[in-house]
Enzyme design. Structure first.
Site, PDB file in Angstrom:
ATOM      1  N   MET A 184       0.812  -1.214   0.000  1.00  0.00           N
ATOM      2  CA  MET A 184       0.000   0.000   0.000  1.00  0.00           C
ATOM      3  C   MET A 184       0.853   1.276   0.000  1.00  0.00           C
ATOM      4  SD  MET A 184      -3.012  -1.135   2.664  1.00  0.00           S
ATOM      5  CE  MET A 184      -4.015   0.327   2.342  1.00  0.00           C
TER       6      MET A 184
ATOM      7  N   ASP B  36      -2.712  -4.826   0.501  1.00  0.00           N
ATOM      8  CA  ASP B  36      -2.242  -6.142   0.939  1.00  0.00           C
ATOM      9  C   ASP B  36      -2.892  -6.615   2.233  1.00  0.00           C
ATOM     10  OD1 ASP B  36      -0.883  -4.248   2.478  1.00  0.00           O
ATOM     11  OD2 ASP B  36       1.116  -4.956   1.941  1.00  0.00           O
TER      12      ASP B  36
END
Length: 488
Positions: free
Chosen positions: A78, A237
């Protein structure tokens, strides 16, 4: 039907091939380099992601019936900043989630714009790893590059863009940009104004299971897969890992002990903790979640084993550890600064309490315990909102260690469930692809049917009591050492 889940991580891309029963047919991993051009900086070349992902998909699908491949989805690291020009060319290397260069910009957002204002616009405050501070840094430090920006994306979305040509992202990953009004699931006009960007530079927003397009004909031909393969939005994720562990719906918890460490609690309602120590993000199931993130978790173990002890015998180094709850040595796990709950990019790791009789095992144990205590910090912040999960799933590389699971269960004083597949974001991404292709009616249905618990680590009351005492000492160390991190 077959589905490909792509876990675009910090050190490697892991690709997973799953069928509609949840069975994993094959896993392929491809590494790529990480660059540290200056102390505290962390960058990657997005072309490395493309090259290794394409090679990985070819290897993944080499032996399967490719006509059965229906969809590809993603779980991605991210917060990274990927910027393209008007010809869709990469302008500069991606600035990653664990990059610490944006201290000045983070302070500007939190102190001058104000934490209350940011929380009102987005549901979150600024952290050094978030995307918005990176945009401000680029505007200030690289104005010529900033002027060329036409598309701003997150790492997994650049891969999806390459495969489909669609400029898109999902709500969970977008939540970590500090540009999204998370509660209302729309880009924040105020944050765009603050960062000096336009809505046209930001991708179209989707739920994580929604198809964003189909694979480009030339990419399908290169990979040897059908031209109607759907590209599914995917998730950040941690949200993807939560799907992969069945952490969806109301009040479910997952601990991830990967490169970073996270405490993830799902909720059907949007909520913010009092001090914004946790992230209030959209979830891949269409709801919301609270998440605390420590920047160094299993990476502490990797650093200690490979850089300091010069060994890769991880299990062997843990075999001599016996005196759980009685170790006088403490370890602060701040190798890359810290996010939750301290929000201090300048924080650094430390061993405290060593003496002449301190052993190698004591140091290793302290490192494992320090990461567990760091996770506990985020759990305490979650409890302040009224959430009190009694058990949690666990995933990530660190979850494979029986000793570490035992330490975490007792530090947290909660049941820790292992699941059949510990593939985290890749498995969650494959589940999202299955939902997006119609194999399941919802993410909750898919997770409920596919995710299976294999065993549970129960806390021991006496050991949990010892760790409670140690944790109360541990939490005093960061405030005591904080002033040393900021010496000019």
């Amino acid at each position: 039907m077959l589905f490909i889940g792509v876990d675009l991580g910090t050190s490697a891309v892991k690709l997973l091939l799953m069928d509609e029963t949840g069975k994993i047919h094959k896993i392929v991993s491809k590494e790529y380099p990480l660059y540290f051009p200056q102390p505290g900086w962390s960058e990657q070349n997005p072309q490395d992601w493309i090259r290794q992902s394409m090679e990985g998909i070819k290897e993944l699908t080499a032996q399967c019936d490719k006509s059965q491949i229906k969809g590809i989805s993603f779980g991605g690291q991210m917060h990274g900043l990927v910027v393209l020009d008007e010809k869709d060319q990469i302008i500069r290397p991606a600035i990653l989630w664990n990059d610490g260069r944006t201290g000045k910009q983070t302070d500007y957002l939190n102190q001058e714009i104000g934490k209350e204002t940011l929380s009102r616009y987005t549901g979150n405050i600024a952290f050094a790893g978030f995307t918005a501070p990176k945009i401000l840094w680029m505007r200030e430090k690289e104005p010529e590059n900033f002027a060329r920006v036409r598309k701003i994306m997150l790492p997994k979305d650049y891969l999806a863009f390459y495969l489909s040509g669609e400029f898109s992202t999902d709500f969970s990953d977008a939540s970590g940009t500090l540009l999204l009004d998370v509660e209302h699931k729309r880009w924040s006009e105020k944050m765009m104004e603050i960062c000096g960007i336009r809505k046209s530079q930001l991708p179209k927003l989707y739920e994580s299971w929604e198809p964003t397009g189909i694979i480009k004909p030339e990419i399908a031909e290169e990979l040897g897969i059908p031209q109607n393969v759907k590209i599914i939005a995917g998730a950040g994720d941690n949200a993807a890992a939560a799907v992969g562990t069945g952490t969806v719906g109301e009040g479910q918890c997952n601990l991830s002990v990967g490169t970073s460490g996270t405490v993830f609690i799902s909720s059907k309602n949007f909520g913010v903790d009092e001090h914004n120590a946790l992230h209030s993000f959209a979830h891949a199931d269409g709801n919301y979640h609270l998440m605390g993130c420590m920047l160094s978790a299993a990476s502490c173990n990797k650093w200690w084993m490979e850089e300091i002890l010069r060994t890769k015998e991880y299990q062997k180094e843990q075999e001599g550890i016996r005196k759980l709850g009685e170790n006088p040595v403490f370890y602060l796990p701040y190798l890359m600064g810290e996010r939750s709950p301290h929000n201090d990019p300048d924080a650094r790791a430390a061993f405290v309490g060593m003496s002449m009789d301190t052993t190698r095992e004591d140091m290793t144990q302290a490192m494992l315990e320090g990461v567990a205590f760091g996770l506990r910090d985020s759990m305490e912040a979650a409890k302040s909102t009224g959430l009190h999960p009694e058990r949690s799933k666990i995933c990530g590389g660190g979850a494979k260690s029986p000793l570490w699971r035992k330490i975490i269960a007792n530090v947290m004083n909660m049941k820790i469930d292992r699941i059949e597949s510990e593939e985290g974001p890749g498995y969650g991404a494959a589940i999202l692809a299955a939902v997006g292709c119609g194999a399941f009616s919802s993410v909750e249905e898919a997770a409920g049917r596919l995710v299976k618990i294999t065993d549970t680590e129960e806390p021991d009351p006496q050991l949990a009591e010892k760790y409670e005492e140690k944790y109360q000492k541990y939490r005093k160390l960061y405030p005591a050492l904080k002033e040393f991190y900021h010496i000019e």
